[in-house]
Design a protein around this motif. Structure first.
Motif, short mmCIF file in Angstrom:
data_model
loop_
_atom_site.label_atom_id
_atom_site.label_comp_id
_atom_site.label_asym_id
_atom_site.label_seq_id
_atom_site.Cartn_x
_atom_site.Cartn_y
_atom_site.Cartn_z
N PHE A 208 53.63 69.80 -41.44
CA PHE A 208 54.84 70.49 -41.02
C PHE A 208 54.64 71.00 -39.60
CE2 PHE A 208 54.43 70.91 -45.62
CZ PHE A 208 55.67 70.45 -46.06
N GLU A 209 55.48 71.89 -39.20
CA GLU A 209 55.39 72.45 -37.84
C GLU A 209 54.14 73.30 -37.71
OE1 GLU A 209 58.02 75.31 -34.82
OE2 GLU A 209 58.75 74.82 -36.83
N LYS A 212 50.81 74.15 -40.42
CA LYS A 212 51.18 74.04 -41.83
C LYS A 212 51.05 72.60 -42.31
CE LYS A 212 54.45 77.88 -41.66
NZ LYS A 212 55.88 78.28 -41.83
N GLN A 213 50.46 72.42 -43.48
CA GLN A 213 50.34 71.10 -44.06
C GLN A 213 50.16 71.20 -45.57
OE1 GLN A 213 47.10 69.44 -41.81
NE2 GLN A 213 45.54 70.47 -43.00
#
Length: 241
Positions: A208-209, A212-213
């Motif tokens: 993600f942005e 974040k993952q």
């Protein structure tokens, strides 16, 4: 070059399989779970949920099975060190889930990723069952080697029970193909005390942005001797932020 890489991958797979026919002086199927990578992200925080199901031959009434769940929160203490706390819940055949123990785990990334031919890390964990005073201490060596789109990861653990004055060695290995971030197939090996298990695994990551993952993985491990569960299934999700 491609021919040499293929030879290396075949050698890695051969090494994995060779452990399955060697005498094992290594714990039971309860330790089937996460194969640890030696990496730590700076300032990472992590929520984790894992579940595993083990089934083995029972008596004349059928099969015995048990299920374990692990809930965790982790936070990095520095750029190379992270700590994680777990709550464990177990359910045996015919019972409901109940809290079975607690675990505190610390990982240290010894080398930077790509700094040497093999990336190294260590793990220290302490576990206490909720209804017994039987502490377990684990010290592990973590290693990972990347070659092209293939990665081979190995974990070697020494488990010590101070009260029983008992120690064991556990081995976990994973050889995976980084086909795409969302889907990476692989092969996993688990060796413990009177235990040998081998089977396929699948994992992936969605970013993600920022930092974040979301990571996921699933494994299907099949016992290769009479002392091993007929099969073990595991699934896990990690959210790093």
């Amino acid at each position: 070059m491609k021919h040499n890489l293929m030879k290396l991958h075949l050698v890695c797979l051969s090494l994995l399989c060779s452990f399955t026919i060697s005498p094992a002086a290594f714990a039971d199927s309860a330790f089937i779970g996460k194969v640890y990578h030696p990496y730590v992200l700076p300032l990472e925080r992590e929520l984790e949920w894992r579940i595993s199901y083990n089934e083995e031959d029972g008596d004349e009434h059928g099969r015995d099975n048990n299920m374990t769940q692990r809930f965790a929160f982790g936070h990095s203490l520095s750029e190379r060190v992270t700590m994680q706390g777990y709550v464990l819940a177990e359910r045996s055949q015919g019972d409901n889930f109940k809290v079975s123990g607690y675990e505190l785990e610390t990982r240290w990334m010894i080398t930077e990723q790509g700094e040497y031919a093999i990336d190294w890390g260590t793990l220290f964990a302490i576990k206490r069952p909720s209804d017994e005073n039987e502490w377990k201490i684990a010290v592990g060596l973590l290693a990972e080697k990347e070659t092209g789109k293939f990665s081979t990861t190995g974990n070697l653990f020494l488990i010590y029970e101070p009260i029983e004055h008992d120690d064991q060695i556990e081995l976990r290995m994973q050889h995976r193909y980084r086909w795409k971030p969302q889907l990476q197939p692989g092969l996993e090996l688990f060796v413990g005390d009177d235990f040998i298990g081998l089977g396929p695994a699948f994992m992936g990551i969605h970013r993600f942005e920022g930092q974040k993952q979301l990571k996921w993985e699933a494994g299907f491990i099949f016992g290769l001797d009479e002392e091993t569960s007929d099969r073990s299934i595991r699934f896990g999700i990690e959210f790093e932020f």
